[in-house]
Write an enzyme that holds these catalytic residues in place. Structure first.
Site, PDB file in Angstrom:
ATOM      1  N   ASN A   1       7.545 -13.422   6.729  1.00 22.87           N
ATOM      2  CA  ASN A   1       7.895 -13.518   5.348  1.00 22.87           C
ATOM      3  C   ASN A   1       8.517 -12.265   4.741  1.00 22.87           C
ATOM      4  O   ASN A   1       8.052 -11.093   5.097  1.00 22.87           O
ATOM      5  CB  ASN A   1       6.668 -14.314   4.514  1.00 22.87           C
ATOM      6  CG  ASN A   1       6.051 -13.025   3.776  1.00 22.87           C
ATOM      7  OD1 ASN A   1       6.257 -12.577   2.800  1.00 22.87           O
ATOM      8  ND2 ASN A   1       4.796 -12.576   4.477  1.00 22.87           N
TER       9      ASN A   1
ATOM     10  N   PHE B   1       6.982 -10.443  -3.471  1.00 24.79           N
ATOM     11  CA  PHE B   1       6.010 -10.606  -4.742  1.00 24.79           C
ATOM     12  C   PHE B   1       6.721 -11.592  -5.561  1.00 24.79           C
ATOM     13  O   PHE B   1       6.686 -11.346  -6.868  1.00 24.79           O
ATOM     14  CB  PHE B   1       5.881  -9.262  -5.281  1.00 24.79           C
ATOM     15  CG  PHE B   1       4.925  -8.257  -4.447  1.00 24.79           C
ATOM     16  CD1 PHE B   1       4.181  -8.678  -3.207  1.00 24.79           C
ATOM     17  CD2 PHE B   1       4.779  -6.962  -4.765  1.00 24.79           C
ATOM     18  CE1 PHE B   1       3.365  -7.954  -2.646  1.00 24.79           C
ATOM     19  CE2 PHE B   1       4.050  -6.001  -4.076  1.00 24.79           C
ATOM     20  CZ  PHE B   1       3.260  -6.611  -3.038  1.00 24.79           C
TER      21      PHE B   1
ATOM     22  N   SER C   1       2.309  -4.333   1.248  1.00 24.96           N
ATOM     23  CA  SER C   1       3.278  -5.154   1.610  1.00 24.96           C
ATOM     24  C   SER C   1       4.614  -4.486   2.039  1.00 24.96           C
ATOM     25  O   SER C   1       4.910  -3.567   1.583  1.00 24.96           O
ATOM     26  CB  SER C   1       3.581  -5.953   0.363  1.00 24.96           C
ATOM     27  OG  SER C   1       4.893  -6.785   0.473  1.00 24.96           O
TER      28      SER C   1
ATOM     29  N   ASN D   1       7.423  -5.807   2.053  1.00 24.53           N
ATOM     30  CA  ASN D   1       8.705  -6.237   1.247  1.00 24.53           C
ATOM     31  C   ASN D   1       9.259  -5.841  -0.141  1.00 24.53           C
ATOM     32  O   ASN D   1       9.904  -6.350  -0.626  1.00 24.53           O
ATOM     33  CB  ASN D   1       8.604  -7.757   1.155  1.00 24.53           C
ATOM     34  CG  ASN D   1       8.374  -8.498   2.519  1.00 24.53           C
ATOM     35  OD1 ASN D   1       9.047  -8.187   3.440  1.00 24.53           O
ATOM     36  ND2 ASN D   1       7.307  -9.095   2.679  1.00 24.53           N
ATOM     37  N   THR D   2       8.435  -4.634  -0.568  1.00 23.54           N
ATOM     38  CA  THR D   2       8.612  -4.085  -1.592  1.00 23.54           C
ATOM     39  C   THR D   2       8.985  -2.472  -1.484  1.00 23.54           C
ATOM     40  O   THR D   2       8.150  -1.891  -0.955  1.00 23.54           O
ATOM     41  CB  THR D   2       7.643  -4.260  -2.635  1.00 23.54           C
ATOM     42  OG1 THR D   2       7.238  -5.704  -3.117  1.00 23.54           O
ATOM     43  CG2 THR D   2       7.782  -3.436  -3.934  1.00 23.54           C
TER      44      THR D   2
ATOM     45  N   LYS E   1      -5.716  -2.773   0.365  1.00 23.35           N
ATOM     46  CA  LYS E   1      -5.283  -3.307   1.416  1.00 23.35           C
ATOM     47  C   LYS E   1      -4.263  -2.719   1.851  1.00 23.35           C
ATOM     48  O   LYS E   1      -3.340  -2.372   1.384  1.00 23.35           O
ATOM     49  CB  LYS E   1      -4.843  -4.832   0.963  1.00 23.35           C
ATOM     50  CG  LYS E   1      -4.262  -5.566   2.132  1.00 23.35           C
ATOM     51  CD  LYS E   1      -4.181  -7.278   1.506  1.00 23.35           C
ATOM     52  CE  LYS E   1      -3.684  -8.024   2.722  1.00 23.35           C
ATOM     53  NZ  LYS E   1      -3.650  -9.458   2.145  1.00 23.35           N
TER      54      LYS E   1
ATOM     55  N   ASN F   1      -2.655  -6.155   6.227  1.00 23.46           N
ATOM     56  CA  ASN F   1      -1.594  -7.041   5.610  1.00 23.46           C
ATOM     57  C   ASN F   1      -0.532  -7.385   6.907  1.00 23.46           C
ATOM     58  O   ASN F   1      -1.151  -7.064   8.102  1.00 23.46           O
ATOM     59  CB  ASN F   1      -0.717  -6.323   4.760  1.00 23.46           C
ATOM     60  CG  ASN F   1      -0.026  -7.131   3.468  1.00 23.46           C
ATOM     61  OD1 ASN F   1       0.558  -8.065   3.978  1.00 23.46           O
ATOM     62  ND2 ASN F   1      -0.088  -6.699   2.472  1.00 23.46           N
TER      63      ASN F   1
END
Ligand code: FMN
Length: 343
Positions: free
Chosen positions: A110, A114, A174, A176-177, A216, A245
């Site tokens: 994925n 967010f 994450s 993806n940021t 996390k 994660n």
């Protein structure tokens, strides 16, 4: 029964089936129906971070990002539910498609980024929920907040969710940021943790209740880096660490359809990396901080494996997509059995 539902859901695009599942689980929750389809897991109480959990198997962050189906997920038998990641302002996330199934590997990639309706919406959803069990709220930063100002976003979210959370998860992992993962290292990490701890103290006084903070982390650090994070968390007085994660690695999915899509890989291929991270943390922490394990639990035995590696609680996401709610009970049973066997 879930295999039939899965067959239907997997005919839809991953994101459509995700939205439909949240709607169905949410509706089932409002009607109090979900418990009828899922036999309750055995009671396996555990106290972690000073909180009493009815069982050690929780829902990982990212499935219910906005807190829209809290009652529904709780009724499936999770010992705790973590919602979010939520950001101060609503944001659409990355362009679609951004969610990919890799069934041959029991995996997901994925790059959602967010996507969420913002912290105010989430707080309203929490207030509307009937659930009174353990609720984690996972917080992050908006994609357009410069990483040097990330602390501001975490503090805005912490202020708003504090009164409504059993514990708060600070997501610095994450993939993806852009820039987010840099907050796991060195002075950036120390500054963030110090600001959070200070605010936690102020809020505890204000609300007459100390809400634990969990950090996390990613599975992609070297052992030395992971150990350094562990030391920093203890020094900063954090309450728990969540490991892990998704991974940026692609071991186990090379050559598969969607295997080279950008984003975070979860499910079976991340299991060993995540468990390894738990082991390194446990070695360094020596019990000073509890570990919540996530990553690749697709069978009950994998949950017991995480506990054996040093975790006190586990969370599942991808395994839930592939195996459905039966996995919750299976995981609780496997942990209970391992405890009875003294493993
Ligand atoms: C589609 C998707 C979205 C996710 N979103 C988030 C998120 O918003 N915040 C977060 O902390 N973790 C998020 N995660 C990571 C999971 O919470 C979990 O840590 C990771 O997937 C490993 O567990 P699993 O192998 O059981 O999926 C997401 C995972 C997936 C698959």
């Amino acid at each position: 029964m879930y295999s039939l539902a899965r067959e239907l859901l997997f005919k839809l695009s991953p994101e459509t089936s995700h939205e439909l599942s949240i709607d169905l689980i949410g509706a089932g929750g409002r009607l109090g129906l979900n418990g009828l389809f899922c036999p309750k897991p055995a009671s396996l109480p555990v106290q972690v971070m000073g909180i009493d959990f009815p069982n050690p198997v929780g829902l990982a962050a990212g499935l219910d990002k906005n807190g829209d189906a809290i009652d529904g997920f709780a009724q499936l038998g999770f010992g705790f539910v973590e919602i979010g990641t939520v950001t101060p302002r609503p944001q659409p996330g990355n362009p679609k498609p951004r969610l990919f199934r890799l069934p041959q590997a029991t995996a997901i990639i994925n790059r959602m980024g967010f996507n969420n309706l913002g912290v105010d919406h989430l707080v309203e959803r929490v207030k509307a929920a009937k659930y009174r069990g353990v609720l984690g709220i996972n917080i992050g930063k908006n994609f357009d907040t410069p990483v040097e100002r990330a602390v501001d976003d975490y503090l805005i979210c912490l202020d708003k969710v504090y009164a409504h959370a059993s514990y708060v998860t600070v997501n610095v992992s994450s993939p993806n940021t852009p820039g987010l993962r840099s907050l796991q290292f060195g002075d950036s990490l120390k500054q963030l943790l110090e600001a959070l701890r200070q605010r936690q103290e102020d809020l505890a006084e204000q609300h007459g209740r100390r809400v634990p903070l969990a950090i996390k982390i990613a599975p992609d650090m070297t052992d030395e880096e992971t150990a350094m994070v562990a030391v920093a968390l203890v020094e900063a007085g954090m309450d728990a660490v969540i490991a892990t994660n998704t991974t940026l690695g692609r071991e186990g999915v090379e050559g598969l359809p969607f295997g080279d899509e950008a984003g975070g890989l979860s499910g079976a291929p991340v299991r060993e990396k995540s468990t390894h991270t738990v082991r390194v943390l446990a070695g360094e922490l020596g019990g000073r901080l509890p570990i919540i394990a996530a990553g690749g639990i697709t069978e009950g035995a994998h949950a017991a494996e995480k506990i054996a590696a040093g975790a006190s609680l586990v969370q599942i996401y991808s395994g839930f997509i592939y195996k459905g709610p039966a996995l919750i009970r299976e995981a609780v049973d496997a942990i209970a059995q391992a405890q009875r066997a003294g493993k």
